[in-house]
Design a protein around this motif. Sequence first.
Motif, mmCIF file in Angstrom:
data_model
loop_
_atom_site.group_PDB
_atom_site.id
_atom_site.type_symbol
_atom_site.label_atom_id
_atom_site.label_comp_id
_atom_site.label_asym_id
_atom_site.label_seq_id
_atom_site.Cartn_x
_atom_site.Cartn_y
_atom_site.Cartn_z
ATOM 1 N N UNK A 116 -8.609 14.508 -0.455
ATOM 2 C CA UNK A 116 -7.443 13.959 0.253
ATOM 3 C C UNK A 116 -6.458 15.078 0.600
ATOM 4 N N UNK A 117 -6.970 16.224 1.016
ATOM 5 C CA UNK A 117 -6.100 17.362 1.309
ATOM 6 C C UNK A 117 -5.331 17.142 2.599
ATOM 7 N N UNK A 118 -4.012 17.334 2.509
ATOM 8 C CA UNK A 118 -3.150 17.284 3.684
ATOM 9 C C UNK A 118 -2.203 18.467 3.632
ATOM 10 N N UNK A 119 -1.806 18.938 4.789
ATOM 11 C CA UNK A 119 -0.899 20.075 4.845
ATOM 12 C C UNK A 119 0.407 19.737 5.548
ATOM 13 N N UNK A 142 -10.675 17.561 5.059
ATOM 14 C CA UNK A 142 -9.221 17.419 5.047
ATOM 15 C C UNK A 142 -8.845 16.164 5.818
ATOM 16 N N UNK A 143 -7.791 15.475 5.357
ATOM 17 C CA UNK A 143 -7.474 14.182 5.961
ATOM 18 C C UNK A 143 -6.284 14.226 6.910
ATOM 19 N N UNK A 144 -5.444 15.282 6.859
ATOM 20 C CA UNK A 144 -4.321 15.247 7.785
ATOM 21 C C UNK A 144 -3.333 16.373 7.613
ATOM 22 N N UNK A 178 0.835 -1.202 0.000
ATOM 23 C CA UNK A 178 0.000 0.000 0.000
ATOM 24 C C UNK A 178 0.875 1.259 0.000
ATOM 25 N N UNK A 179 0.480 2.242 -0.782
ATOM 26 C CA UNK A 179 1.279 3.450 -0.951
ATOM 27 C C UNK A 179 0.697 4.612 -0.167
ATOM 28 N N UNK A 180 1.580 5.508 0.246
ATOM 29 C CA UNK A 180 1.179 6.728 0.941
ATOM 30 C C UNK A 180 2.170 7.823 0.595
ATOM 31 N N UNK A 181 1.673 9.044 0.486
ATOM 32 C CA UNK A 181 2.554 10.167 0.190
ATOM 33 C C UNK A 181 1.743 11.398 -0.147
ATOM 34 N N UNK A 182 2.280 12.551 0.147
ATOM 35 C CA UNK A 182 1.536 13.780 -0.097
ATOM 36 C C UNK A 182 2.412 14.795 -0.826
ATOM 37 N N UNK A 183 3.094 15.646 -0.088
ATOM 38 C CA UNK A 183 3.873 16.723 -0.694
ATOM 39 C C UNK A 183 5.080 17.036 0.169
ATOM 40 N N UNK A 184 6.085 17.670 -0.471
ATOM 41 C CA UNK A 184 7.323 18.027 0.214
ATOM 42 C C UNK A 184 7.409 19.538 0.367
ATOM 43 N N UNK A 185 8.423 19.974 1.102
ATOM 44 C CA UNK A 185 8.608 21.414 1.297
ATOM 45 C C UNK A 185 8.868 22.139 -0.018
ATOM 46 N N UNK A 186 9.447 21.429 -0.982
ATOM 47 C CA UNK A 186 9.730 22.072 -2.266
ATOM 48 C C UNK A 186 8.452 22.522 -2.960
ATOM 49 N N UNK A 187 7.396 21.746 -2.827
ATOM 50 C CA UNK A 187 6.120 22.152 -3.429
ATOM 51 C C UNK A 187 5.650 23.472 -2.818
ATOM 52 N N UNK A 240 -3.811 25.796 -1.327
ATOM 53 C CA UNK A 240 -4.981 25.917 -2.198
ATOM 54 C C UNK A 240 -4.777 25.087 -3.467
ATOM 55 N N UNK A 241 -3.584 25.182 -4.054
ATOM 56 C CA UNK A 241 -3.300 24.425 -5.274
ATOM 57 C C UNK A 241 -3.406 22.929 -5.018
ATOM 58 N N UNK A 242 -2.884 22.495 -3.890
ATOM 59 C CA UNK A 242 -2.939 21.067 -3.576
ATOM 60 C C UNK A 242 -4.376 20.638 -3.313
ATOM 61 N N UNK A 243 -5.141 21.491 -2.623
ATOM 62 C CA UNK A 243 -6.534 21.177 -2.326
ATOM 63 C C UNK A 243 -7.367 21.109 -3.602
ATOM 64 N N UNK A 244 -7.077 21.967 -4.579
ATOM 65 C CA UNK A 244 -7.791 21.905 -5.851
ATOM 66 C C UNK A 244 -7.486 20.602 -6.584
ATOM 67 N N UNK A 245 -6.256 20.114 -6.451
ATOM 68 C CA UNK A 245 -5.885 18.850 -7.091
ATOM 69 C C UNK A 245 -6.427 17.643 -6.324
#
Length: 538
Positions: A282-285, A314-316, A206-215, A273-278
């Motif tokens: 499954x929005x995470x911050x 929002x999920x996390x 099972x995979x998991x992952x969101x975003x990095x500081x670079x985003x 906002x950009x991540x939430x639109x995508x």
Amino acid sequence: MAAEQDPEALAAARPLLTDLYQATMALGYWHAGRAREQAEFELFFRGCPFGGAFALAAGLRDCVRFLRAFRLQDADVQFLASVLPPDTDPAFFQHLRALDCSDVTVRALPEGSLAFPGVPLLQVCGPLLVVQLLETPLLCLVSYASLIATNASRLRLIAGPKKRLLEMGLRRAQGPDGGLTASTYSYLGGFDGSSNVLAGQLRGVPLAGTLAHSFITSFLGTEVPPDPMLAPAASQGPRVDLAACAEAWLDRVCAHLGLGVQEPHRGERAAFVAYALAFPRAFQGLLDTYSVQRSGLPNFLAVALALGELGYRAVGVRLDSGDLLQQAQEIRRVFRSISAQFQMPWLESVSIAVSNNIDEEELTRLAQEGSEVNVIGIGTNVVTCPRQPSLGCVYKLVSVGGQPRMKLTEDPEKQTLPGSKAAFRLLGADGSPLLDLLQLAEEAPPRAGQELRVWPRGAQGACRVRPAHVEPLLRLWVQQGQLCEPLPSLAESRAFAQLSLSRLSPEHKRLQQPAPYRVALSDKLQALVARLRAGESS
């Protein structure tokens, strides 16, 4: 044995992923006319890793894949010819070209089994030359997989059953193969998933992952989204400008938290906002790019509440620096306060994930009662096994032509146990393991309720035990090159590992100063060992 079409077969290992002395010994056996003599090897380890009292067996699936695809190609044989003596008989290389594992038989512990020192993880029988060539690849496939699974199981024992554990160590792993192995077998050992996409594709992890500081740092706040409008989750009602809605919520959030509306970073908010639109469902911050309390948290809340108005949840959030335990507790307090203030009850239970070089000691702290952490990402300290980087498995000859073989050496710990053997786990009335028994394959299996005299390894003498239940440990997986039964899936092996650990006594599961688990020999095997030792000394 014809290799089946398996995209992972060659990925597991290739025949020349071996030590040169395997090839030189093969030539020696061939010259001596012994290439086809029946031999048996055992693969085992001598001491439990990490100062613990158990290990988990892993890597069997990769071994079976390797064996079923084993065949030296022309290029392999040509290369061996270039490194062996130039006067080597060409007939030897013709022999190598014809080799496969169609005469090889393998018994092994099922993946996810509890394993203890001296008890075979694999028994490999077949023509002497072939099973000698298998030594290094099999060690390579089993040792690291079992080490990773054991390391992961220790981390799971610390975390307890409720925390989600994610492996995210691919970038820290010892190369691509090590990364794939670590992601696969950390899941078997009890982790819930991995960031490794290839492990998901090839192994079903099972995979998991969101975003990095670079985003987040890529946004300045001046960017204009191509389409800032978002439809409600129920797909009824007009589309809403999510960025504008988040700005409105930011005023209310900052007022409640006592912050100036200019304090939260504009670029960070634009990234959210950009991540939430995508990913509206499954929005995470990621909160710690600039300041958790003054920027990351209020920006997350503003976007999460804007989504909430549209029926999304929002999920996390994730933290990747600082005092993770303290920050998680403060964030949970703010979630509860904001939830009550704005009548958004779902916000109270938003998941809090943490990462940042987490080891056993920090994990113990994060797993304590009262911790508000829900998800823990571990990278370096699961994939590199820094407390012990090698399990130290060995592959030893125990019989040739049906006659026992034993390595006698000045170092008693390196002496081997001779003969073809069977292994049994003796269990108490509550189903907990009492000891593992090694005996010669020719002996009758022990029976439940039968009093047995056994010889615990490392003890001065024999003792007696009466098991309430007896389990055979080594199952026949490959016979004469043919798979005897379907291999369990990775998920099934993971469940079996957790079941096995649940049955182990707490005194053996302790991570610090555990009680050693006993492995014992039968009377007949003990007598054979004594006879061979006496023959060497006489």
